[in-house]
Write an enzyme that holds these catalytic residues in place. Structure first.
Site: not given
Ligand code: IVH
Length: 687
Positions: A55, A103, A135, A329
């Site tokens: 559709e 950062l 992150k 990290k």
């Protein structure tokens, strides 16, 4: 658009009465645009598709038709413009009115505690609320919306000036071309990350094999001069920050900003939380760390931001990074090291795998000295040479691999890998069949390397479970030629074992006891232990269940094997070949004098029920019925439910997203039924 759309709910769609008719093209086009964008939003942002693919395509084609007939009706925010327009000469610079910063990073728990302390001290308060988010491992971009219309996208560049990538970013379907709602600012710069989902990366790489990771592929996609190429990359976007805001109030918190973004139809990642203090931050980090491998995109850590905007402003910036935010990290999963040599390893089935010997390097939380290179073609494709500086990746529990070489650091004396022609372990020929990626040692169980691995597999916990038969002992047994096949294990006497290196009387007796214990097993374990190619634990169980005893399995034709649950042509072929080999028959014969299991109930010969004697294959997703439930219903009626379609299949029951099995059924002229057809069949009505 992917076939994932379903027609389940039409919630949010406009009522039929409001639909303008085709003879009012301008209104009709406007309606089509809003309908298509709404469907995009439901699909890409809400992850709740509400318009079937077909559709969507019909509406899309109709809109394209109107725009072709009336070019004056084309607007830049039409969904038709997402497929990519003109090819650019280059990228125009864009000066960021609010610079795009970076950062500061933290790795250890102490870094996080120190950050929290700095923030709390700076604000003069005891406890700080933080907004935590992922992150994303992609590329930062800035999206400019004027009066709610998407007008420009720019890369981060050096933070002060980036490049205009508007035409490319317009192809990203999750980015709204028009913002929703009533509180629309005069100008808004949305900051966020462009990235590529792992599944899109795999699809792209399967075709081109050009990029080391999704991030590189996304970066390449954004910098395409031809937006049509970007459109093919299937990029995604998550919003996480703000630049200029004009003509609307700034939400008082970062989490409030993201909520507002969501209301306006911008994609905001759901993995976010507001937490308190360093403990809260570390809790979020741990939770995401556990989920990381299961996320559909790459992340390289999490980001903490002081939630209140007034507190953010109070803390301000140091050089190019905010004091109010920190990236926590994960340890790097990729790093560079020296490729010292390429050796080959011989696997259980003789597969020869090139292995990289590396200068030791710490990556993904462990020291890595070896990494797999998969096969010869991979080494060529990645153009990896001995002496190269290579990228090594170690993600989670996955075996470390060499991703690629740094071509600009290649020394002059770098050497290409040459696949040996003889097995380094047994000296037999190494052979590579024309349509196979893998080279194999042809030595079979004559090759000590294959023998060791076959024995090791045989003794595994999930196979015969021979406690105390470790790699070292197997090594000695094979090298001293005490054991050639698994059957020989059961002939080992106490004195032979006790004479082995570092083997005390007690451990010799223990091994004899565990061999005795292991010799009473189950048929499924025994089949798995044989180490037939492609036959894992679950296929072994299916085989045992289907045939009930070993003899009929050994005698089964490929066709008969195909009737076993989840057994396809490749697996059936492998099983058939295995049992056809005289050497294997001999080993099994010997084993059967030592190992025993309780025979399972023989496979019911003449099942009762309306479907007795019928073979049925299930494929695709049936509405409100799991595959298991459907299978049970069919089996209860006497049918055999097979894993793949053959000439012997009587019916194929196909649901949504049915794939190759449906095609095969059509090819062979096997009747295909839907769920209702299956119900009728169960009631005894034959179509
Ligand atoms: S905020 C003023 N949030 O990380 C702070 N950045 O090292 C601006 N990134 O260039 C960035 N996920 O590409 C922020 N949730 C997130 C992020 C994120 C990924 C990237 C972004 C930025 C880099 C900064």
């Amino acid at each position: 658009m992917s076939a994932k759309r379903t027609a389940e709910s039409a919630a949010g769609r406009q009522s039929e009465a409001a639909v303008p008719s085709v003879d009012r093209p301008a209104e009709r086009a406007a309606w089509l645009r809003s309908e298509l964008e709404r469907a995009n939003y439901a699909y890409y942002v809400l992850d709740q598709p509400d318009l079937p693919d077909a559709e969507y395509d019909t509406l899309f084609k109709e809109l394209q038709g109107i725009e072709t007939a009336h070019p004056g009706l084309i607007v830049p925010d039409s969904p038709t413009q997402r497929v990519g327009g003109e090819v650019a000469e280059g990228f125009t610079p864009v000066v960021h009115d609010v610079p795009m910063l970076s950062l500061n990073n933290g790795f250890a728990d102490e870094d996080i505690a120190a950050f929290d302390k700095r923030v709390a001290d700076g604000l003069g308060i005891a406890s700080v609320d933080y907004a935590c988010e992922l992150k994303f491992d992609g590329l930062a971009i800035s999206l400019r919306y004027d009066d709610g219309k998407f007008v420009q996208a720019s890369t981060r560049g050096d933070g002060a000036t980036g490049e205009d990538v508007t035409a490319n970013v317009r192809t990203i379907r999750s980015i709204p071309l028009t913002l929703k709602g009533t509180n629309i600012p005069k100008r808004l710069d949305v900051r966020g990350e462009v990235l590529m989902f792992k599944r899109d990366f795999e699809r792209l790489n399967a075709r081109q094999r050009e990029f080391a990771n999704p991030r590189n592929a996304a970066a390449g996609g954004l910098r395409q001069l031809d937006p049509k190429m970007t459109a093919q990359r299937s990029l995604s976007f998550f919003a996480y920050g703000i630049g200029v805001l004009d003509g609307a109030d700034m939400p008082p918190t970062h989490s409030g900003l993201l909520d507002w973004y969501k209301e306006m139809g911008l994609p905001v990642n759901a993995e976010r939380a507001v937490v308190e203090g360093a403990d809260g931050l570390l809790g979020f980090f741990r939770k995401i760390g556990e989920k990381r491998d299961k996320l559909p995109y790459d992340i390289d850590g999490v980001v903490y931001k002081v939630n209140r905007r007034d507190e953010q402003d109070k803390l301000g910036f140091v050089s190019r990074a905010p004091r109010f935010a920190l990236a926590h990290k994960f340890p790097a999963q990729e790093t560079l090291t020296q490729l010292l040599a390429i050796d080959v390893q011989v696997g259980r089935t003789g597969a020869i795998t090139p292995v990289a010997r590396l200068a030791p390097v710490f990556v993904g939380g462990a020291t890595v000295t070896n990494a797999t290179l998969h096969n010869e073609d991979e080494v060529r494709r990645k153009d990896i040479r001995i002496g190269d500086t290579v990228i090594v990746r170690r993600a989670g529990d996955v075996i470390p691999e060499v991703v690629g070489a740094m071509l600009d650091r290649r020394p002059d004396d770098a050497r290409e890998f040459v696949m040996p022609t003889a097995c380094p372990v047994c000296g037999s020929n190494i052979e590579r069949l024309p349509d196979e990626a893998i080279a194999r040692c042809t030595g079979g169980l004559f090759c000590p390397a294959q023998r060791k691995q076959a024995l090791w597999h045989f003794a595994q916990r999930r196979a015969l479970d021979i406690d105390g038969l470790g790699e070292k002992i197997i090594g000695q047994l094979v090298e001293q030629n005490l054991v050639r096949t698994p059957a020989d294990l059961f002939n080992l006497g106490f004195s032979t074992l006790a004479a082995l290196d570092r083997f005390a009387d007690k451990s010799a007796q223990n091994l004899i006891d565990s061999l005795e214990k292991a010799s009473k097993t189950t048929l499924a374990r025994f089949i798995y232990a044989l180490g037939i190619r492609h036959v894992g634990e679950s296929t072994a169980k299916d085989l045992a269940k289907h045939f009930g005893s070993l003899d009929p399995i050994m005698a089964a034709s490929v066709e008969e094997l195909l009737e076993v649950n989840d057994v396809g042509p490749i697996v059936a072929e492998a099983i058939h070949n295995f049992f056809g080999e005289a050497h294997n028959q001999h080993v099994i014969e010997q084993l059967c004098t030592k190992v025993s299991w309780l025979e399972g109930p023989p496979a019911p010969k003449a099942p009762q029920g309306v479907l007795a004697g019928k073979t049925i294959v299930l494929t695709g997703t049936l509405p409100s019925l799991s595959r298991e439930e459907a299978k049970e219903m069919l089996e209860a009626a006497g049918a055999k439910v097979a894993g793949s379609v053959s000439k012997k299949t009587d019916y194929v029951v196909a649901g949504a997203e049915a794939g190759s099995k449906l095609a095969k059924a059509e090819e062979l002229g096997v009747p295909v039924l839907d769920k209702d057809g299956m119900k009728k069949l169960l009631e005894g009505v034959t179509p």
